[in-house]
Each structure stands twice: as structure tokens, then as C-alpha cells.
Design an enzyme around this catalytic site. Sequence first.
Site, PDB file in Angstrom:
ATOM      1  N   ASN A  13       0.826  -1.211   0.000  1.00  0.00           N
ATOM      2  CA  ASN A  13       0.000   0.000   0.000  1.00  0.00           C
ATOM      3  C   ASN A  13       0.869   1.274   0.000  1.00  0.00           C
ATOM      4  O   ASN A  13       2.079   1.187  -0.206  1.00  0.00           O
ATOM      5  CB  ASN A  13      -0.995  -0.010   1.156  1.00  0.00           C
ATOM      6  CG  ASN A  13      -2.346   0.588   0.754  1.00  0.00           C
ATOM      7  OD1 ASN A  13      -2.395   1.596   0.077  1.00  0.00           O
ATOM      8  ND2 ASN A  13      -3.418  -0.052   1.171  1.00  0.00           N
ATOM      9  N   ARG A  14       0.281   2.399   0.249  1.00  0.00           N
ATOM     10  CA  ARG A  14       0.962   3.678   0.006  1.00  0.00           C
ATOM     11  C   ARG A  14       1.656   4.260   1.237  1.00  0.00           C
ATOM     12  O   ARG A  14       1.168   4.109   2.354  1.00  0.00           O
ATOM     13  CB  ARG A  14      -0.045   4.696  -0.533  1.00  0.00           C
ATOM     14  CG  ARG A  14      -0.467   4.354  -1.957  1.00  0.00           C
ATOM     15  CD  ARG A  14      -1.624   5.200  -2.438  1.00  0.00           C
ATOM     16  NE  ARG A  14      -1.889   4.940  -3.858  1.00  0.00           N
ATOM     17  CZ  ARG A  14      -2.578   3.899  -4.309  1.00  0.00           C
ATOM     18  NH1 ARG A  14      -3.075   3.015  -3.465  1.00  0.00           N
ATOM     19  NH2 ARG A  14      -2.743   3.720  -5.598  1.00  0.00           N
TER      20      ARG A  14
ATOM     21  N   HIS B 140       3.525  -0.071  -2.719  1.00  0.00           N
ATOM     22  CA  HIS B 140       3.826  -1.504  -2.815  1.00  0.00           C
ATOM     23  C   HIS B 140       5.321  -1.837  -2.902  1.00  0.00           C
ATOM     24  O   HIS B 140       5.731  -2.705  -3.676  1.00  0.00           O
ATOM     25  CB  HIS B 140       3.101  -2.102  -4.017  1.00  0.00           C
ATOM     26  CG  HIS B 140       1.606  -2.208  -3.848  1.00  0.00           C
ATOM     27  ND1 HIS B 140       0.985  -2.309  -2.623  1.00  0.00           N
ATOM     28  CD2 HIS B 140       0.593  -2.250  -4.770  1.00  0.00           C
ATOM     29  CE1 HIS B 140      -0.322  -2.412  -2.795  1.00  0.00           C
ATOM     30  NE2 HIS B 140      -0.590  -2.358  -4.085  1.00  0.00           N
TER      31      HIS B 140
ATOM     32  N   HIS C  57      -1.427 -10.242  -3.322  1.00  0.00           N
ATOM     33  CA  HIS C  57      -2.257  -9.387  -4.168  1.00  0.00           C
ATOM     34  C   HIS C  57      -2.976 -10.172  -5.265  1.00  0.00           C
ATOM     35  O   HIS C  57      -2.892  -9.833  -6.448  1.00  0.00           O
ATOM     36  CB  HIS C  57      -1.360  -8.289  -4.758  1.00  0.00           C
ATOM     37  CG  HIS C  57      -2.038  -7.002  -5.072  1.00  0.00           C
ATOM     38  ND1 HIS C  57      -3.006  -6.892  -6.033  1.00  0.00           N
ATOM     39  CD2 HIS C  57      -1.891  -5.759  -4.546  1.00  0.00           C
ATOM     40  CE1 HIS C  57      -3.405  -5.623  -6.102  1.00  0.00           C
ATOM     41  NE2 HIS C  57      -2.741  -4.925  -5.208  1.00  0.00           N
TER      42      HIS C  57
ATOM     43  N   TYR D  40      -5.935 -11.341  -7.681  1.00  0.00           N
ATOM     44  CA  TYR D  40      -7.114 -10.727  -8.311  1.00  0.00           C
ATOM     45  C   TYR D  40      -8.113 -11.857  -8.560  1.00  0.00           C
ATOM     46  O   TYR D  40      -7.909 -12.679  -9.452  1.00  0.00           O
ATOM     47  CB  TYR D  40      -6.750 -10.093  -9.660  1.00  0.00           C
ATOM     48  CG  TYR D  40      -6.024  -8.775  -9.594  1.00  0.00           C
ATOM     49  CD1 TYR D  40      -4.727  -8.680  -9.091  1.00  0.00           C
ATOM     50  CD2 TYR D  40      -6.618  -7.607 -10.077  1.00  0.00           C
ATOM     51  CE1 TYR D  40      -4.059  -7.460  -9.070  1.00  0.00           C
ATOM     52  CE2 TYR D  40      -5.954  -6.390 -10.062  1.00  0.00           C
ATOM     53  CZ  TYR D  40      -4.683  -6.329  -9.552  1.00  0.00           C
ATOM     54  OH  TYR D  40      -4.011  -5.123  -9.534  1.00  0.00           O
TER      55      TYR D  40
ATOM     56  N   ASP E 280     -11.579   0.908  -3.235  1.00  0.00           N
ATOM     57  CA  ASP E 280     -10.133   0.861  -2.997  1.00  0.00           C
ATOM     58  C   ASP E 280      -9.959   1.397  -1.577  1.00  0.00           C
ATOM     59  O   ASP E 280      -9.435   2.487  -1.361  1.00  0.00           O
ATOM     60  CB  ASP E 280      -9.387   1.710  -4.040  1.00  0.00           C
ATOM     61  CG  ASP E 280      -7.909   1.342  -4.125  1.00  0.00           C
ATOM     62  OD1 ASP E 280      -7.460   0.523  -3.303  1.00  0.00           O
ATOM     63  OD2 ASP E 280      -7.213   1.881  -5.007  1.00  0.00           O
TER      64      ASP E 280
ATOM     65  N   GLN F 162      -7.433  -4.431   2.510  1.00  0.00           N
ATOM     66  CA  GLN F 162      -7.696  -3.473   1.428  1.00  0.00           C
ATOM     67  C   GLN F 162      -8.593  -4.179   0.417  1.00  0.00           C
ATOM     68  O   GLN F 162      -8.224  -5.213  -0.139  1.00  0.00           O
ATOM     69  CB  GLN F 162      -6.373  -3.051   0.760  1.00  0.00           C
ATOM     70  CG  GLN F 162      -6.531  -2.027  -0.340  1.00  0.00           C
ATOM     71  CD  GLN F 162      -6.571  -0.571   0.169  1.00  0.00           C
ATOM     72  OE1 GLN F 162      -6.311  -0.296   1.335  1.00  0.00           O
ATOM     73  NE2 GLN F 162      -6.919   0.351  -0.699  1.00  0.00           N
TER      74      GLN F 162
ATOM     75  N   GLU G  64      -6.677  -7.671   0.185  1.00  0.00           N
ATOM     76  CA  GLU G  64      -5.282  -7.710   0.618  1.00  0.00           C
ATOM     77  C   GLU G  64      -5.212  -7.523   2.133  1.00  0.00           C
ATOM     78  O   GLU G  64      -5.453  -6.426   2.631  1.00  0.00           O
ATOM     79  CB  GLU G  64      -4.502  -6.582  -0.064  1.00  0.00           C
ATOM     80  CG  GLU G  64      -4.656  -6.542  -1.569  1.00  0.00           C
ATOM     81  CD  GLU G  64      -4.455  -5.122  -2.107  1.00  0.00           C
ATOM     82  OE1 GLU G  64      -3.483  -4.464  -1.720  1.00  0.00           O
ATOM     83  OE2 GLU G  64      -5.281  -4.670  -2.901  1.00  0.00           O
TER      84      GLU G  64
END
Length: 344
Positions: free
Chosen positions: A80-81, A106, A180, A182, A245, A282, A309
Site C-alpha cells: 500500500n501507500r 507496494h 495481491h 485478483y 479501494d 484493502q 489484501e
Amino acid sequence: MKVETSVFGRLSNQEEAQVFTLQNSQGITVRLTNLGGTIISILAPDRKGKLEDIVLGFDSVEGYLNPHPYIGTIVGRYANRIGSAKFMLDGTEYKLAQNAGKNHLHGGMKGYDKVLWNSSPYADLDRAGIMMSYHSYDMEEGYPGNLKVDVHFSLNEASELTIEYCATTDKNTYLNLTHHGYFNLNGARNTIYDHEIQINAGAYVETDADLIPTGKIIKLKGGPLDLRKMKSIGTEIVKLENGYDHCYIIDRIKDGPELAAAVYHPSSGRKMELFTTEPAVQFYSSNFLTGLQGKGNFKYRKHLALCLEAQHYPDSPNQPHFPSTLLKPDDIYRQKTIHKFSVE
Ligand code: GLA
């Protein structure tokens, strides 16, 4: 149970990426590569026993070497950020790559998603798995401390795909690991609008336009973000500007892996439950996914898949009131996250 090993392909430095296939007798087959600890495919049966690949990915190693948004990979050193791509630790300012506008995302330019992990597969009576390990050197991608990371993937006969993480450092550092994947429980033909989701979270981390936390924790009181009761994604997502998100703070009632989220695809009956020891998840509805050619010639597009996540809150190094992501030399980082597949 069994595990098979074969060659996936070569990297530009001629190192070989391997692919491991884990299989149980319930019809679940998981393929992983040690390039980025990436889950390439998960075959899962529907109500009639028809198998479908329920994760996005690429057919060959090249697909994973080209830029892509962490499809199926391990993410680290900090998932994440991190706001303004910097943090202070023990009086020193550490600068990180600005790979998401002016922010850090990330783990940087070459995160744990792009490295080759040392791997040892094993199989016993009711479990098959792979132990992966990576030594991240001091100041790699700007983070202090030599870090030893072990990630243990395993599949059992209860159709639980478990990811256990363990890490130690020789200097104080910040650490936030995740996986991560999908997911599209109907095989990525259509968007996830026909899926249902439940997230056991009574609050989320408020973020600004760049998805950096404002510092506020918002309590959920109904509306499209409140997913405590199972809801149709298609019905709720249209009420949001771009999709989901959001970092959901899990309602924890016990220690150990807690049921954090469940995803259900009504027409096939496929279900995935997520249990984790992490404080947050997340939920990302692949809002930025566009223009990629995936496995089996599928065009990957917005809202085609969802990521859950398990992780700590974004930007924790700069938000002292968030649960700490500091790892000290005497500590052991541990995380356990379980994806349980079933049919209803
Ligand atoms: C995470 C983030 C998203 C996006 C994706 C990768 O899930 O929350 O904002 O950056 O990774 O594209």
C-alpha cells in the site's frame, strides 16, 4: 497430497523461475511461481463440479516480467501507500521511490513481487506447500535493515490455501506484507458485478484524492461502503465514484486468524472466505486495471476482479496513532492469512 515442480521460464539474467502445482482431492489446483511468490492460477469447482480458473494472471513468465499491477504477487517491503514517499525512523529520514505520483506504492520500483524467491516444495498426507524465502538487503528500495522473509504457501484437503509470513531484521524497519491476488469466481469472463461480498469491518481508513490516509478513521453506518452484511457488488459499486479501494479495519473478537471477508458467486455457487491475523484488509475492485492481455487471451479491464489484501493500514510509518508496523531486531513479524474455497 502432491506437489509438482517444473520450469516456468528464464529471467533476463538467465536465472530460472519455477512453477509449483499443488492439488487436493476436492478439485482445487493452485499453480505458483517463485518469481514474486505469484499465484498463477487457482482451479476451483462449481456446484456441478465444473472447474474454472478463479484468479487473473499470465500464461508465461514474460507476462510477469512486463509491468503489471501486482497480479497475484507477494507485496513488500511495505504494501500500500506511504505518503510523500518518505518516513522518519530513529531520527533519520528515509526516502523511497515515488512510484505513485509523489507517493510510494507496494515496496517501490523492484519490490518483492519482482524478485526470485528461494523455494522448497513439500507434500504430506493432508497438506502440500512451498516454503519461499528472500533476503532483502539493508537500504533495498530505501528501507533500512537486512530483512529475512519467509512465506509459506500451503493447500490442504479442507480447500484452505494458507499464506504464512515470518520475518526478522537486523535494524529497526517498517514492514507490511500482503498477497495481491485478483479474484473472479466465474473465471474472468465478466466483471465482478454478479458477485456478492461481505467484509466484517465497522470502520475504514479515510484517504485523500491520492489514496493517502487523512489520519481519520471513519465508522460505517450503512451506505455502499458498509459491507457487514453480504451485498451484491454490482448494486453497491455504482454508488461509488470509481469503485472500491478502501482499507477496512477488521472487527476482531479473538486472537489468531479472524474471518475478515467472504465473496460469493451465486450462479456458480463458488465461495471464498478470507481469514487473517492482520488488522485490516484493502478491498480493491481493480479500478485501474486496463489494457492488459491476460491468460487465455482475455482482455483485462476495470472491475474484472477483486483483491482482498490482508495488511496493516496504509502510511502507518507517518501516522503514529495507527497500529505500528515497526519491526525491531528482537521481534519476529508473523502473519497468517487463509483463503478457504467452497461451494454453496
Ligand atoms: C492496491 C491499491 C490500488 C492499486 C493496486 C495496484 O490494491 O490499493 O490503489 O494501486 O494496488 O494497481
